[in-house]
Structure formats: C-alpha cells, structure tokens
Design a protein around this motif. Structure first.
Motif, short mmCIF file in Angstrom:
data_model
loop_
_atom_site.label_atom_id
_atom_site.label_comp_id
_atom_site.label_asym_id
_atom_site.label_seq_id
_atom_site.Cartn_x
_atom_site.Cartn_y
_atom_site.Cartn_z
N LEU A 8 -3.95 12.18 68.36
CA LEU A 8 -5.17 12.42 69.11
C LEU A 8 -5.77 13.76 68.71
CD1 LEU A 8 -7.12 11.58 71.44
CD2 LEU A 8 -5.61 12.86 72.98
N LYS A 9 -7.08 13.74 68.40
CA LYS A 9 -7.83 14.96 68.14
C LYS A 9 -8.85 15.12 69.26
CE LYS A 9 -7.70 14.23 63.12
NZ LYS A 9 -8.55 14.05 61.90
N THR A 10 -8.93 16.29 69.81
CA THR A 10 -9.91 16.54 70.85
C THR A 10 -10.38 17.98 70.76
OG1 THR A 10 -10.35 16.37 73.23
CG2 THR A 10 -8.18 17.20 72.57
N GLY A 11 -11.52 18.24 71.32
CA GLY A 11 -12.04 19.60 71.25
C GLY A 11 -13.49 19.66 71.66
N PHE A 12 -14.11 20.77 71.32
CA PHE A 12 -15.53 20.92 71.62
C PHE A 12 -16.22 21.67 70.48
CE2 PHE A 12 -13.65 24.74 73.46
CZ PHE A 12 -14.54 25.73 73.09
N SER A 13 -17.53 21.55 70.43
CA SER A 13 -18.31 22.18 69.37
C SER A 13 -19.60 22.73 69.97
CB SER A 13 -18.65 21.17 68.26
OG SER A 13 -19.46 20.12 68.77
N PHE A 14 -20.20 23.64 69.22
CA PHE A 14 -21.48 24.21 69.63
C PHE A 14 -22.31 24.48 68.39
CE2 PHE A 14 -24.32 27.80 70.43
CZ PHE A 14 -25.02 27.31 71.53
N ARG A 15 -23.57 24.09 68.46
CA ARG A 15 -24.49 24.34 67.36
C ARG A 15 -25.77 24.98 67.89
NH1 ARG A 15 -27.81 20.17 63.37
NH2 ARG A 15 -28.64 21.79 62.00
N HIS A 16 -26.19 26.02 67.18
CA HIS A 16 -27.47 26.67 67.49
C HIS A 16 -28.35 26.60 66.25
CE1 HIS A 16 -30.51 29.55 68.70
NE2 HIS A 16 -30.28 30.22 67.58
N LEU A 18 -41.90 25.43 65.82
CA LEU A 18 -40.66 26.11 66.20
C LEU A 18 -39.70 25.10 66.81
CD1 LEU A 18 -39.02 28.73 66.61
CD2 LEU A 18 -40.14 28.95 68.85
N ARG A 19 -38.47 25.07 66.27
CA ARG A 19 -37.40 24.28 66.87
C ARG A 19 -36.29 25.23 67.29
NH1 ARG A 19 -35.30 20.11 62.80
NH2 ARG A 19 -33.67 19.95 64.38
N ASN A 20 -35.96 25.20 68.56
CA ASN A 20 -34.88 26.03 69.08
C ASN A 20 -33.89 25.09 69.77
OD1 ASN A 20 -33.40 28.30 69.74
ND2 ASN A 20 -34.49 28.60 71.66
N GLU A 21 -32.78 24.77 69.10
CA GLU A 21 -31.84 23.80 69.60
C GLU A 21 -30.50 24.45 69.90
OE1 GLU A 21 -31.44 20.59 66.86
OE2 GLU A 21 -33.47 19.83 67.19
N ASN A 22 -29.95 24.11 71.07
CA ASN A 22 -28.59 24.47 71.43
C ASN A 22 -27.88 23.18 71.86
OD1 ASN A 22 -28.63 27.45 71.21
ND2 ASN A 22 -30.20 27.27 72.81
N ILE A 23 -26.84 22.82 71.11
CA ILE A 23 -26.15 21.55 71.35
C ILE A 23 -24.68 21.84 71.59
CG2 ILE A 23 -25.71 19.23 70.49
CD1 ILE A 23 -28.00 19.73 68.47
N ALA A 24 -24.24 21.61 72.81
CA ALA A 24 -22.82 21.75 73.15
C ALA A 24 -22.22 20.36 73.29
CB ALA A 24 -22.66 22.52 74.46
N GLY A 25 -21.05 20.15 72.70
CA GLY A 25 -20.45 18.82 72.72
C GLY A 25 -18.95 18.85 72.88
N VAL A 26 -18.42 17.76 73.44
CA VAL A 26 -16.97 17.55 73.50
C VAL A 26 -16.68 16.22 72.80
CG1 VAL A 26 -16.63 18.86 75.61
CG2 VAL A 26 -17.16 16.43 75.77
#
Length: 360
Positions: free
Chosen positions: A22-30, A53-61
């Motif tokens: 099993l792989k699990t975790g979280f990520s964040f992209r700006h 202008l694109r200003n994206e913040n993506i948090a994921g699990v």
C-alpha cells in the motif's frame, strides 16, 4: 511575456501486508502563471489582448494498493486521489489496473479510471498567436475531465537468432468536458468554450520489434486514431489528427560496433482541416490533408573518443504547398496558419561530430 512559478511537493508512505503493498500520502502543487498578450499592430481589432493570470493551489491525498495472486501471475492495482482545487473545489479520481501473465512471455493488461487537468490554452495552441484569427472566450473555462479505459497484449520472442516483441493496445477516452478551439464556426475566429456533449477518442496501436543476430533491428508500428464530437447528432472529426499512421525504423550495427546505420519512415494519413469554405475562393483550403511520407537516415562512425555522423532528413523532399493562408498580407483579415498539416522545410543534409567524455 509569460512568467511562471511552479512548486510541487509529495510525501509518501509505503508498507506491505500479506500479498498487498500500500502506498499512501499527500501532495501539494502551487502554480502561478501570468501571460501578458499585447499587439504592436491591431488593425484587425482582435479582442483577446490582456493579462491572463492563473493562480492554482491543489492539495491532494492518495492511496494505491497492489495485490498479487496466483503465484504473482495476477496483479491488481487499485487507487484513488482526492484533490482540492482553490477554484474548482474537490475532485475525486479513482483508477484500477489488472495485469495477468498468461505465459512467461505473454502478458495482458486492462485499466479503467478517471482523470482531469486544467488547460494551458496559449502554450498548447501557440499557432493561434501567429494567425489573424480572433480568440474568443465565450465562457469561463472548467477543467477537462475524462473516463479512460484500455487493454494491452504483449508477446515477447526469445529465439536463438531473433528476439523481440509484439504489442497491441486499444484505448478509449470519453470526455465529460473538453477544451478544443472551434475553428469551423467562423474562419476568422477561434472560439474557446467548454464542451460537455459526447466527445470520444478511440486509439488502436500495434507494434512489432525484431532484432536479428544482435545486428539488425526492425521496428514498425501502426496507429488508428478516431477523435470526434457529436454535434446535433452528427459525428464531427476534430482537426489535425491523422486517422492512420505508420512508423518504421531500420537499423544495422555490426558486432564490432564500429559504425551503425539508422533509417526511419513515417507515413501519415489524412487529417481533417478547419473549415474555410466561407472565405473568398483564393483563401479556401481542402477539408482534408494529403497522405504523405517522411524518410530520414543517418550514418554514424565510432572512433575512440569521437563519433562522426552524417544524415539526411526528409530524403524525398516532401513539402506542403501553400501552408499559410493569406501569406501575402500577414496583417490581413485572412492570414491564417491553422491549416499547416505537413512539413514546410524540404530535404536537409547535415554532418557532425560528438566527443564522448569517458566515465570512470
């Protein structure tokens, strides 16, 4: 002039239990992308000048489980991601894959899952910026979303004098939303909007690779691409997608490895082109491109620390005739580069030398 700031971080934890891992975790992209579009000459009164202008913040699990069964002949991978986008909210993307070893050299794979992405419109359609077409945004663009399914069969060959493999793939993508410029409604505009109707991409590919006596290499692949939308009950092919394509490579390298010869052959089938029938006759183009072939070859000779090489690209000197509509007046109403479907440069010869730095 665009400026971009991009950051991506990923933290992952893996552990095994029974026949599973099993792989699990979280990520964040700006992402901060600032594109400034302006014109030195706007006689055509194009309307899309401005600051984008694109200003994206993506948090994921995410979590992905791999299960092996039948003495590792069967592998099942199941995963899911949950992303939160600062503008578009929460998006869930599940995916699963099965792999079965029918025999030691025969493998079949199948997968199904969803995917999404935000569109980089100008960088992905850079040709629009060198056209007189006005880019019209008819609404706020949403992320592209799709359901992907596919199956693959791979057969390996391990003979005494011949090794290689055969592979066949079929993939289908059903879009829930798709962003593709509308070149057809008005030949002076490219209309950008969301499309949530039926939009499908069917892809079939078959490939054969053979190596004879460790000296001769042969590889050929055929692909069929059926990319279309249904509009008012009619199937409409998307432009710039050759339905048929064949790529073949040939190579010879003696056991001494003193030199090698390589050749590749690309055959492209017809592509649908944007509709220009409402233009004056001199600015019209056919609805479909021609079939064409490109052939390239190179000879390389190895010395101790140097490689000498010479080659030719586009050996048969094929060029698309009249690739640019209205080329005589680059600031005119009908100047358009969107019907370029083939090479615009002819036969090219080249020679060169490479120096290899020995690794210790």
């Amino acid at each position: 002039m665009p400026t971009e700031t991009n950051f991506y971080g990923n933290l992952q934890y893996e552990f095994n239990y029974g026949n599973n891992s099993l792989k699990t975790g979280f990520s964040f992209r700006h992402l901060n992308l600032d594109e400034d579009i302006s014109f030195t000459n706007n006689n055509l009164q194009r309307t899309y000048a401005g600051n984008y202008l694109r200003n994206e913040n993506i948090a994921g699990v995410f979590a992905e489980n791999t299960l092996k069964l039948l003495n590792d002949k069967l592998t099942w991978i199941a995963g899911i991601r949950v992303d939160n986008h600062n503008q578009f909210g929460t998006i869930v993307t599940p995916r699963t894959l099965l792999k079965y070893d029918i025999a030691p050299n025969t493998i079949v794979r199948a997968n199904i899952g969803t995917g999404w992405r935000t569109v980089n419109l100008f960088s992905e359609n850079i040709g629009l910026l060198v056209s007189s077409r006005d880019i019209v945004f008819s609404e706020q663009l949403e992320p592209e979303k799709a359901l992907n399914t596919g199956i693959n069969l791979t057969q390996k060959f391990n003979g005494e004098n011949v090794t290689g493999f055969f592979s066949a793939d079929y993939y289908r993508t059903d879009f829930q939303n798709q962003i593709f410029p509308d070149y057809d409604t008005d030949p002076t505009k490219a209309i950008i909007e969301n499309f949530s109707g039926k939009s499908v991409s069917n892809t079939f590919q078959a490939e054969v690779y053979l190596n004879f006596w460790r000296q001769f290499e042969f590889k050929t692949g055929y692909s069929f691409l059926d990319v279309y939308r249904e509009i008012d009950g009619q199937k409409v092919l998307l432009p710039f997608n050759p339905r048929h394509k064949v790529v073949t490579t040939l190579g010879y390298k003696p056991l001494s490895k003193k030199y090698h010869v390589d050749m590749n052959i690309h055959w492209y089938g017809q592509q649908r082109l944007p509709n220009t029938q409402s233009n004056p006759p001199e600015f019209q183009r056919p609805d479909f491109s021609e079939n064409y072939v490109l052939v390239n070859a190179q000879f390389t000779y190895n010395l101790k620390k140097f490689e000498l090489y010479a080659g030719c690209e586009n050996i048969f000197d094929f060029r698309q005739e009249r690739p640019i509509i209205g080329w005589q007046d680059p600031f005119g109403q009908f100047f358009d580069t969107s019907s370029v479907w083939g090479p615009t440069r002819g036969r090219e010869l080249y020679v060169g030398v490479r120096f290899r730095i020995p690794s210790e």
